[in-house]
Design an enzyme around this catalytic site. Structure first.
Site, PDB file in Angstrom:
ATOM      1  N   HIS A 138     -12.700  10.063  11.211  1.00 22.57           N
ATOM      2  CA  HIS A 138     -11.489  10.511  11.906  1.00 22.57           C
ATOM      3  C   HIS A 138     -11.719  10.479  13.411  1.00 22.57           C
ATOM      4  O   HIS A 138     -12.730  10.974  13.901  1.00 22.57           O
ATOM      5  CB  HIS A 138     -11.112  11.935  11.488  1.00 22.57           C
ATOM      6  CG  HIS A 138     -10.496  12.010  10.121  1.00 22.57           C
ATOM      7  ND1 HIS A 138      -9.704  13.043   9.718  1.00 22.57           N
ATOM      8  CD2 HIS A 138     -10.543  11.143   9.078  1.00 22.57           C
ATOM      9  CE1 HIS A 138      -9.290  12.825   8.472  1.00 22.57           C
ATOM     10  NE2 HIS A 138      -9.800  11.684   8.059  1.00 22.57           N
TER      11      HIS A 138
ATOM     12  N   TYR B  85     -15.628  19.898  19.482  1.00 19.62           N
ATOM     13  CA  TYR B  85     -15.322  19.640  18.071  1.00 19.62           C
ATOM     14  C   TYR B  85     -16.139  18.471  17.545  1.00 19.62           C
ATOM     15  O   TYR B  85     -16.765  18.561  16.486  1.00 19.62           O
ATOM     16  CB  TYR B  85     -13.816  19.367  17.909  1.00 19.62           C
ATOM     17  CG  TYR B  85     -13.325  19.438  16.478  1.00 19.62           C
ATOM     18  CD1 TYR B  85     -13.703  18.483  15.527  1.00 19.62           C
ATOM     19  CD2 TYR B  85     -12.471  20.458  16.054  1.00 19.62           C
ATOM     20  CE1 TYR B  85     -13.258  18.557  14.218  1.00 19.62           C
ATOM     21  CE2 TYR B  85     -12.029  20.536  14.738  1.00 19.62           C
ATOM     22  CZ  TYR B  85     -12.426  19.577  13.831  1.00 19.62           C
ATOM     23  OH  TYR B  85     -11.983  19.656  12.530  1.00 19.62           O
TER      24      TYR B  85
ATOM     25  N   TYR C 229      -3.943  21.132  12.490  1.00 23.58           N
ATOM     26  CA  TYR C 229      -4.135  22.555  12.770  1.00 23.58           C
ATOM     27  C   TYR C 229      -2.809  23.048  13.348  1.00 23.58           C
ATOM     28  O   TYR C 229      -2.400  22.587  14.424  1.00 23.58           O
ATOM     29  CB  TYR C 229      -5.235  22.771  13.813  1.00 23.58           C
ATOM     30  CG  TYR C 229      -6.651  22.510  13.333  1.00 23.58           C
ATOM     31  CD1 TYR C 229      -7.148  21.213  13.229  1.00 23.58           C
ATOM     32  CD2 TYR C 229      -7.499  23.569  13.006  1.00 23.58           C
ATOM     33  CE1 TYR C 229      -8.453  20.979  12.801  1.00 23.58           C
ATOM     34  CE2 TYR C 229      -8.806  23.347  12.582  1.00 23.58           C
ATOM     35  CZ  TYR C 229      -9.276  22.049  12.481  1.00 23.58           C
ATOM     36  OH  TYR C 229     -10.558  21.830  12.063  1.00 23.58           O
TER      37      TYR C 229
ATOM     38  N   PRO D  20     -14.267  29.449  10.124  1.00 23.02           N
ATOM     39  CA  PRO D  20     -14.244  28.004   9.853  1.00 23.02           C
ATOM     40  C   PRO D  20     -13.305  27.179  10.729  1.00 23.02           C
ATOM     41  O   PRO D  20     -13.317  25.946  10.640  1.00 23.02           O
ATOM     42  CB  PRO D  20     -13.814  27.926   8.384  1.00 23.02           C
ATOM     43  CG  PRO D  20     -13.138  29.224   8.101  1.00 23.02           C
ATOM     44  CD  PRO D  20     -13.721  30.241   9.014  1.00 23.02           C
TER      45      PRO D  20
ATOM     46  N   LYS E 160     -17.588  24.283  12.231  1.00 21.24           N
ATOM     47  CA  LYS E 160     -18.928  24.252  12.831  1.00 21.24           C
ATOM     48  C   LYS E 160     -20.066  24.732  11.925  1.00 21.24           C
ATOM     49  O   LYS E 160     -21.234  24.409  12.193  1.00 21.24           O
ATOM     50  CB  LYS E 160     -18.949  25.141  14.094  1.00 21.24           C
ATOM     51  CG  LYS E 160     -18.301  24.500  15.277  1.00 21.24           C
ATOM     52  CD  LYS E 160     -19.096  23.311  15.754  1.00 21.24           C
ATOM     53  CE  LYS E 160     -18.279  22.425  16.662  1.00 21.24           C
ATOM     54  NZ  LYS E 160     -18.470  21.018  16.511  1.00 21.24           N
TER      55      LYS E 160
END
Ligand code: RFL
Ligand code: PHB
Length: 391
Positions: A72, A384, A201, A294, A298
């Site tokens: 991704h 990220y 998200y 979560p 990570k």
């Protein structure tokens, strides 16, 4: 039994550590309370950051991940009426891979089986001894009820958030930091093709919603729910309706396709760090030393990063009699731990709604900034998609 490194816990941290040590000729024995089947089937993390993939590649464990996982380039961040793509590759040159922790675990188990690794499953009464000497040991009762003892040079606690290792650091030396969040995640696995190319998200006045995936035919989705929520109060229809609302079904023609739910659970969220990560001949790695909520994906990656620093330190200590890397392990590992602790807290508090309307305005302002400013987006992308091992 006698070995160089006694490893407590056969999760990703413990198995990866045994693999890295074996590659450099250092012997270990792994002990685990659960059965091999239970450990293999626990549904947990889904996203591997760049440096995790690099590490797995470098030890020959990236094959199935690259064949069956999904690369991704970013994530979608959204709130009512708006969806924005944060492009990690454009911003940092790094991508992430969607590949379930169950698959990572399977690859590690297969690799350790091929390497003849001794792993004792279904043990009980794990106890650590003489950690302040050069001859520490671990005692336990094996699955047949026999008392066992492993004499080692080093003990590594990879026993996750409920294991006994962290409490073996004397209380007077221990320091802990904790943040408990006033919400949990209701997570589902569903036998339906993902309705999105990359993870979503979503901030929503009803609460956070998230769309992740495991494969072309399996979706993983989450809803923010109050702490103490009983999973049985959420029927499948209620879950899909809430997900459709929070993820923006119908917004700009986007649709969420529901499907049969195969797993449903509620997960509380907390941040936790314990120091020091080393005491005498005891080293802590992964969830045994720190837990993150979560939202930043990570936890697994941090466990891998700890082990990436610890393995060469133990090889230097035990094979080359050089203690410099072992002495700096805790400090080096903790730099990344606190970076990821901050990032996970930041993602969590930006996206989960509270009953304070002031919070909501700050969250929306932050989301607008992160999705419209190159500086904001790059900060998210760098954290990220991953900092280099040893950061
Ligand atoms: P683990 O995987 O918990 O393994 C520890 C092992 O130690 C065993 N054990 C003992 N063994 C012997 N004696 C004892 N007394 C013992 N006590 C315990 C346990 O049975 C277990 O097998 O810790 P490790 O290896 O440090 O790995 C950490 C990761 O598993 C964890 O951080 C992640 O799953 C967190 N996480 C995520 N991380 C990510 O990087 N990306 C994600 O997308 C992500 N999503 C998640 C997550 C965790 C979740 N849950 C369920 C907490 C999503 C969820 C829902
Ligand atoms: C998951 O797929 O389980 C997942 C993905 C990203 C997260 C958390 C969980 O931030």
């Amino acid at each position: 039994m006698r070995t160089q490194v006694a490893i407590i816990g056969a999760g990703p941290a413990g198995l990866l550590l045994s693999h890295l040590l074996a590659q450099d000729g250092v012997e270990s024995i792994v002990v685990e309370t659960r059965s091999a089947e239970y450990v293999a089937s626990r549904i947990r993390a889904g996203v591997l950051e760049h440096s995790t993939v690099e590490l797995l590649d470098s030890i020959g464990l990236g094959g199935r991940l690259r064949a069956e996982g999904d690369e991704h380039g970013g994530i979608h961040l959204q709130w009512p009426g708006e969806r924005h793509h944060v492009d990690f590759v454009d911003l940092t040159g790094r991508s992430v891979w969607v590949y379930g922790q169950t698959e990572v675990q399977k690859d590690l188990v297969d690799a350790r089986a091929a390497g003849g690794q001794q792993i004792h499953y279904e043990i009980s009464e794990t106890a650590l001894h003489d950690l302040e000497t050069d001859r520490p040991s671990v005692t336990f009762v094996d699955r047949d009820g026999n008392a066992q003892r492993i004499d080692a040079d080093v003990v590594v606690g990879c026993d996750g958030s409920f294991g006994p290792s962290r409490a073996s650091v004397p209380e007077r030396l221990r320091e802990t930091w904790e943040r408990v969040y006033p919400y949990s995640w209701l997570g589902i696995l569903a036998d339906v093709a993902p309705s999105t190319d990359e993870l979503i998200y979503a901030w929503h006045p009803d609460g956070f919603g998230m769309h992740s995936m495991r494969s072309a035919t399996v979706s993983r989705l989450y809803l923010q729910v109050p702490n103490g929520t009983d999973v049985d109060t959420w029927s499948d229809d209620r879950i899909w309706d809430a997900l459709a609302m929070r993820l923006g079904h119908g917004q700009d023609g986007w649709e969420l396709t529901p499907g049969p739910i195969t797993e449903k659970s509620v997960l509380p969220m907390r941040s936790f760090v314990q120091t020091p990560m080393r005491h005498g001949r005891l080293f802590l790695a992964g969830d045994a030393a720190h837990i993150v909520p979560p939202t930043g994906a990570k936890g697994l990656n941090l466990a891998v990063a700890d082990v990436g620093v610890l393995a060469p330190a133990l090889v230097a200590l035990l094979r080359d009699k050089d203690d410099r890397l072992a002495d700096s392990y805790a400090e080096v590992a903790l730099r990344r731990v606190w970076r990821c602790t901050h990032f996970s807290w930041w993602m969590t508090t930006m996206l989960h709604t509270t009953d304070d309307p002031f919070d909501a305005q700050l969250q929306l302002s932050q989301l607008r900034w992160v999705t419209s400013s190159a500086a904001g987006a790059t900060g998210l992308a760098e954290n990220y998609a991953g900092l280099p091992i040893g950061f």
